[in-house]
Motif scaffolding. Structure first.
Motif, short mmCIF file in Angstrom:
data_model
loop_
_atom_site.label_atom_id
_atom_site.label_comp_id
_atom_site.label_asym_id
_atom_site.label_seq_id
_atom_site.Cartn_x
_atom_site.Cartn_y
_atom_site.Cartn_z
N SER A 1 56.14 53.95 28.37
CA SER A 1 54.80 54.53 28.23
C SER A 1 54.13 54.68 29.60
CB SER A 1 53.93 53.62 27.34
OG SER A 1 53.98 52.28 27.78
N TYR A 2 52.99 55.38 29.60
CA TYR A 2 52.16 55.50 30.80
C TYR A 2 50.79 54.93 30.48
CZ TYR A 2 50.08 57.39 35.05
OH TYR A 2 49.46 57.53 36.27
N GLY B 1 55.60 51.74 22.38
CA GLY B 1 54.23 51.52 22.83
C GLY B 1 53.41 52.78 22.75
N ILE B 2 52.10 52.62 22.59
CA ILE B 2 51.18 53.75 22.57
C ILE B 2 49.84 53.29 23.13
CG2 ILE B 2 50.36 53.32 20.20
CD1 ILE B 2 50.33 56.39 19.81
N LYS C 1 43.83 49.86 26.17
CA LYS C 1 44.93 48.91 26.04
C LYS C 1 46.21 49.65 25.64
CE LYS C 1 42.15 44.85 24.82
NZ LYS C 1 41.92 43.78 23.82
N LEU C 2 47.32 48.97 25.87
CA LEU C 2 48.62 49.47 25.42
C LEU C 2 49.01 48.67 24.18
CD1 LEU C 2 51.13 51.28 25.92
CD2 LEU C 2 52.06 49.40 27.28
N PRO D 1 60.75 50.16 15.29
CA PRO D 1 59.67 51.10 15.01
C PRO D 1 59.27 51.93 16.23
CG PRO D 1 58.78 48.88 15.26
CD PRO D 1 60.28 48.75 15.28
N GLN D 2 59.16 53.22 16.02
CA GLN D 2 58.57 54.11 17.03
C GLN D 2 57.21 54.54 16.51
OE1 GLN D 2 59.49 58.17 17.18
NE2 GLN D 2 58.77 58.49 19.28
N ILE D 3 56.16 54.25 17.27
CA ILE D 3 54.80 54.58 16.85
C ILE D 3 54.32 55.84 17.57
CG2 ILE D 3 53.76 52.97 18.53
CD1 ILE D 3 51.54 52.47 16.42
N ILE D 4 53.78 56.78 16.80
CA ILE D 4 53.24 58.03 17.34
C ILE D 4 51.91 58.33 16.65
CG2 ILE D 4 55.48 59.02 17.99
CD1 ILE D 4 55.46 60.62 15.41
N GLU D 5 51.15 59.26 17.24
CA GLU D 5 49.86 59.64 16.67
C GLU D 5 49.82 61.15 16.46
OE1 GLU D 5 45.88 61.37 16.78
OE2 GLU D 5 47.32 61.45 18.44
N HIS D 6 49.19 61.58 15.36
CA HIS D 6 49.01 63.01 15.09
C HIS D 6 47.75 63.19 14.25
CE1 HIS D 6 49.94 67.22 14.33
NE2 HIS D 6 49.78 67.00 13.03
#
Length: 475
Positions: free
Chosen positions: A54-55, A112-113, A118-119, A171-176
């Motif tokens: 992540s960044y 991470g997201i 915060k991360l 788990p891969q966490i993403i947002e949409h």
């Protein structure tokens, strides 16, 4: 050095290990001639899947799954790395430690997201009961701007979906559109592999099951690990590891493949690929697995891979350490095919041109070879060699590590070849002592592998026009 790794030793709490265990491994590593110069490697013990790429807070963050006490799978933590340029990484040591109720037997893979300042990290907590039955938990943790981590005590997803086994992880966490989704690799009770999707209004939940990710009609073996969904030019790309996939569905030579599929579009309501491609190998080489990718805030899609394979013994195990990571790569779609290119930041590694036959352990070899046939051979003073045989007009390439040093994983062969649809016009080989990454046609095809030579000097010769550059040794 420990040679017999019992279950008790593998899961011994960290505080019960004598300090000499780490010190002894570090002594071995100090005398090793197999260590790497510009690839991420463990300080001691096992380096497993890349996590949480992540960044955040004006830095790149990466975590590696680690068992620091030996080159085996045991009680794993996440060890924290940061970088300002995706090339030079600082190791801050273990940060996500196992041992609480929700991860008593290990902090397994996750992602991470960034949320506000915060991360947020989402990972699988490995929990075993007194009968050694596994109860996987999907857990969370927060990393603040001071790199202080706080775990969430209550699992985000406490139970496996009915009909599925305890192989439920990564788990891969993403947002949409203001909603959060996580993709989880899973094994059904009928021994088939799937990717399950959960949804939540906030990263802390409540999380509820949404759908099974639909990306193919083909059977995906008995288990899918490390699912990663990214979007390149608004097209969905799923990178994943289908264990047990049939050769009729995906031709592969490694014990388990790392694969990808591309869609022309994506239906967020159904979580379904529109007109998905066939399943393809992410890497045609020997040792790539558990690739993690994400859509970076600078517009690039970045990935990094574990150079190692499950259920495989490597020669460096005797020194108390195992595995490394690939260069960070930028992913692009060209003509419907996934291209992987080392990020441009890697150009800073170049130190000087090499004119001699002898090359450095850290060397880049490039060749523009349109219309040519020939071989590139890397040798050592111990008569070891790795050969790259190229028939550019017919798009054929073969990588041969049969005589490259101490043999390993020979049950799966010592050569890897591929015939491309078009001509080969360019190859770039990144050598880093005991790892190589070969990029064909600017990343249209990639071969990655480990070698463990007895020799310490390297030489390059070819009947093709090659250019050689010495690269920095930064580790």
């Amino acid at each position: 050095m420990i040679t017999e790794w019992t279950t008790k030793l593998r899961y011994l709490p960290y505080e019960n290990w004598p300090a000499e265990q780490i010190a002894d491994i570090k002594k071995n590593i100090a005398n090793s001639h197999w260590r790497l110069g510009y690839h991420i490697q463990p300080s001691t013990g096992l380096m497993n899947d890349p996590n949480g790429f992540s960044y955040f807070n004006n830095q790149w963050h990466l975590f590696y799954q680690s068992f620091p006490y030996g080159p085996v799978h045991g009680l794993k933590n996440w060890t924290h790395l940061t970088s300002n340029d995706l090339v030079n990484w600082q190791d801050h040591g273990p940060i996500l430690l196992p041992g609480d109720a929700q991860d008593s037997h290990g902090a397994y893979s996750g992602s991470g997201i960034v949320v506000d300042d915060k991360l947020f990290l989402m990972y699988t907590g490995n929990v075993r009961d007194k009968d050694w039955v596994r109860h996987p938990k999907q857990d969370g943790a927060w990393l603040d701007k001071n790199n202080q981590l706080q775990k969430i005590a209550t699992p985000l997803i406490d139970q496996v979906k009915p009909g599925f086994t305890d192989h439920f992880r990564d788990p891969q966490i993403i947002e949409h559109d203001g909603q959060y989704y996580c993709l989880i690799g899973a094994r059904k009770k009928d021994d088939t592999g799937h990717v399950l999707v959960y949804q939540a209004p906030k990263v802390t939940g409540p999380w509820s099951y949404k759908a099974e990710l639909k990306f193919t009609d083909e059977p995906m073996g008995y288990m899918i690990e490390c699912p990663n969904l990214v979007f390149i030019d608004n097209k969905p790309v799923l990178i994943f590891c289908p264990q047990g996939i049939s050769q009729d569905v995906l031709k592969h030579q490694n014990i388990y493949p790392n694969a990808y599929v591309v869609g022309e579009g994506f239906d967020w309501d159904k979580f379904e690929f529109i007109n998905p491609s066939t399943i393809k190998n992410l890497d045609e080489g020997f040792d790539i697995y558990a690739t993690q990718a994400f859509n970076a805030p600078d517009g690039r899609v970045l990935s990094i891979s574990w150079i190692g394979l499950p259920d495989t013994t490597y020669p460096s195990d005797v020194e108390g350490w195992a595995h490394c990571y690939s260069l960070v790569k930028e992913l692009k779609l060209i003509g419907g095919r996934l291209y992987q290119q080392p990020v441009v930041e890697n150009n800073q590694l170049v130190e000087a041109t090499i004119d001699s036959k002898e090359i450095a352990p850290q060397t880049k070899i490039s060749a523009t070879i349109s219309g040519l046939e020939g071989t590139i051979v890397i040798t050592t003073e111990e008569d070891e060699e790795i050969k790259i045989i190229i028939d550019a007009p017919n798009g054929k390439i073969l990588v041969d590590r049969t005589k490259a040093g101490i043999p390993f994983a020979t049950d799966f062969g010592t050569t890897r070849g591929f015939e491309m649809a078009g001509e080969i016009n360019q190859v770039d080989l990144y050598l880093d002592n005991t790892v190589f990454e070969l990029y064909v046609n600017n990343g249209e095809l990639v071969f990655t592998g480990r070698i463990f030579p007895k020799g310490k000097k390297f030489f390059a010769e070819s009947d093709l026009p090659i250019a050689k550059q010495r690269l920095k040794k930064i580790y």
